[in-house]
Design a protein around this motif. Structure first.
Motif: not given
Length: 100
Positions: A26-38
């Protein structure tokens, strides 16, 4: 809102990991999988399961591609996901605000 209105709480979003995904996106709109995992301190398998559930609900879109011959999975919040998240926050706020 009373306890009888708990049914307004979206169970798809309410899980801790899925809620974390929605808050972040909701804050960043999109993220890569590794970023979310971290940021969520999740294992690859656990995050995959929760992303699939959010995707099946239409709350996130998952795009897979390759960058420099490496797989890249991007996750973005959909308009339906943004609407569901706003409704979730409203329902939680009403539930908590109803306590005196």
């Amino acid at each position: 809102m009373g306890l009888g209105d708990l049914g307004r709480i979206d169970e798809v979003i309410h899980g801790r990991m899925r809620l974390g995904v929605m808050v972040y996106l909701a804050d960043v709109e999109a993220a890569d999988f590794t970023e979310l995992k971290t940021v969520l301190e999740a294992t690859q398998g656990n995050l995959s399961v929760h992303l699939k559930k959010l995707e099946e609900a239409g709350y996130v879109a998952i795009a897979k591609s390759f960058v420099n011959n490496k797989p890249l999975t991007r996750v973005s919040i959909t308009p339906a996901g943004r609407k569901a998240f706003a409704a979730y926050l409203e329902a939680m706020g009403a539930l908590i605000g109803g306590r005196n």
